[in-house]
Design a protein around this motif. Structure first.
Motif, mmCIF file in Angstrom:
data_model
loop_
_atom_site.group_PDB
_atom_site.id
_atom_site.type_symbol
_atom_site.label_atom_id
_atom_site.label_comp_id
_atom_site.label_asym_id
_atom_site.label_seq_id
_atom_site.Cartn_x
_atom_site.Cartn_y
_atom_site.Cartn_z
ATOM 1 N N THR A 12 0.819 -1.201 0.000
ATOM 2 C CA THR A 12 0.000 0.000 0.000
ATOM 3 C C THR A 12 0.855 1.254 0.000
ATOM 4 O O THR A 12 0.618 2.203 -0.740
ATOM 5 N N MET A 13 1.913 1.280 0.856
ATOM 6 C CA MET A 13 2.736 2.470 0.978
ATOM 7 C C MET A 13 3.437 2.794 -0.322
ATOM 8 O O MET A 13 3.593 3.950 -0.682
ATOM 9 N N SER A 14 3.836 1.755 -1.069
ATOM 10 C CA SER A 14 4.529 2.008 -2.315
ATOM 11 C C SER A 14 3.611 2.634 -3.341
ATOM 12 O O SER A 14 4.069 3.205 -4.320
ATOM 13 N N SER A 15 2.275 2.506 -3.130
ATOM 14 C CA SER A 15 1.321 3.066 -4.085
ATOM 15 C C SER A 15 1.020 4.539 -3.811
ATOM 16 O O SER A 15 0.371 5.198 -4.617
ATOM 17 N N LEU A 16 1.466 5.074 -2.666
ATOM 18 C CA LEU A 16 1.252 6.480 -2.353
ATOM 19 C C LEU A 16 2.315 7.301 -3.074
ATOM 20 O O LEU A 16 3.503 7.094 -2.871
ATOM 21 N N LYS A 17 1.878 8.236 -3.891
ATOM 22 C CA LYS A 17 2.808 8.987 -4.735
ATOM 23 C C LYS A 17 2.924 10.425 -4.241
ATOM 24 O O LYS A 17 1.942 11.167 -4.245
#
Length: 283
Positions: A12-17
């Protein structure tokens, strides 16, 4: 927190841009929200001492609660991780006679924060840095204290706590004001929050493990949902009505209706906690 939960959170965190967060806060439409919150772009706090407070007054009350929880001393250095337009940073610098660095990824917020600090004659003690709060341009163990005041959910909790641990000195206090999920949080809302609000929200129960993993000792978690969520939508509606003429210079009326729907959805689906922790002193 289970191994599966940790893996899901990493994904999930990697999807926050970060660039999407910057675009959201740079958008001219956000200016209407700055008006109704009187530049404190976070939720308000109401209790028996201020049941009739306006949205901006209650937002100021939450800032003061966070200041009171801090242990920063005169002359020490404090970091506001996601500072908005800088009002809370200015207020804690005044109240605690400390030096503050405010970090924001938004160009609009950075420029406005510098203006407000100058207007408050606080530019000598409050500095603003336009940067990703996951990669702050400073040495390790630079700060004596810091907070995420309604910002950590834009960054990814694990990554944000790791960076906070890096920049804080051993024994420093970290404060967090955060939205939390609960049993009534709809999956549709979680998807909306990630895709449209560029936010990831976790249950309160995840915090002890995340803090421990990042090198923090948990001091307290206060669930303040009932002093915040039931009040927000009526107060936001009143704020939009008060500043309707000014806001309509920036956006169409449909945008106001959209904002109200977002606040309604947030208040229906999320709770709110205040967290206090200390960076562990290793022997």
């Amino acid at each position: 927190m289970s191994k599966l939960d940790l893996e899901e959170n990493e994904a999930t965190m990697s999807s926050l841009k970060p660039e999407k967060v910057a675009e959201m806060y740079d958008a001219t439409g956000e200016l209407g929200l700055y008006l109704i919150f009187d530049n404190q772009l976070h939720f308000g706090y109401w209790d028996k001492n201020n049941p009739n407070a306006s949205l901006s007054e209650a937002a100021d009350r939450l800032t003061q609660i966070m200041i009171d929880k801090s242990e920063i001393r005169p002359g020490e250095r404090f970091c506001d991780l996601g500072c908005g337009v800088g009002i809370p940073a200015i207020q804690i610098a005044k109240a605690k006679e400390c030096f503050v660095d405010g970090i924001t990824i938004s160009k609009y917020q950075y420029d406005r924060a510098r203006e407000l600090a100058e207007e408050a004659a606080m530019s000598d003690r409050v500095r603003f840095i336009q940067s990703n709060a996951l990669a702050i341009p400073c040495d390790d163990a630079t700060y004596d204290g810091g907070w995420f005041l309604e910002t950590i959910y834009h960054m990814g909790h694990r990554e944000a706590l790791r960076e906070a641990s890096r920049i804080l000195k051993p024994g420093a206090t970290l404060l967090i004001a955060d939205f939390i999920t609960g049993p009534n949080t709809a999956e549709e809302f979680k998807t909306f929050a990630k895709e449209q609000l560029h936010s990831d929200h976790l249950p309160k129960e995840d915090y002890p493990g995340l803090l421990d993993e990042a090198g923090f000792d948990l001091i307290e978690i206060d669930d303040v949902t009932e002093s915040m969520m039931p009040f927000m939508v009526p107060k936001v509606k009143a704020g939009f009505k008060q500043y309707e003429t000014e806001i309509l210079q920036y956006v169409q009326r449909e945008a106001i209706d959209g904002w109200l729907q977002v606040f309604e959805s947030v208040c229906e689906n999320l709770g709110y906690i205040l967290v206090k922790a200390k960076k562990r002193v290793r022997s």
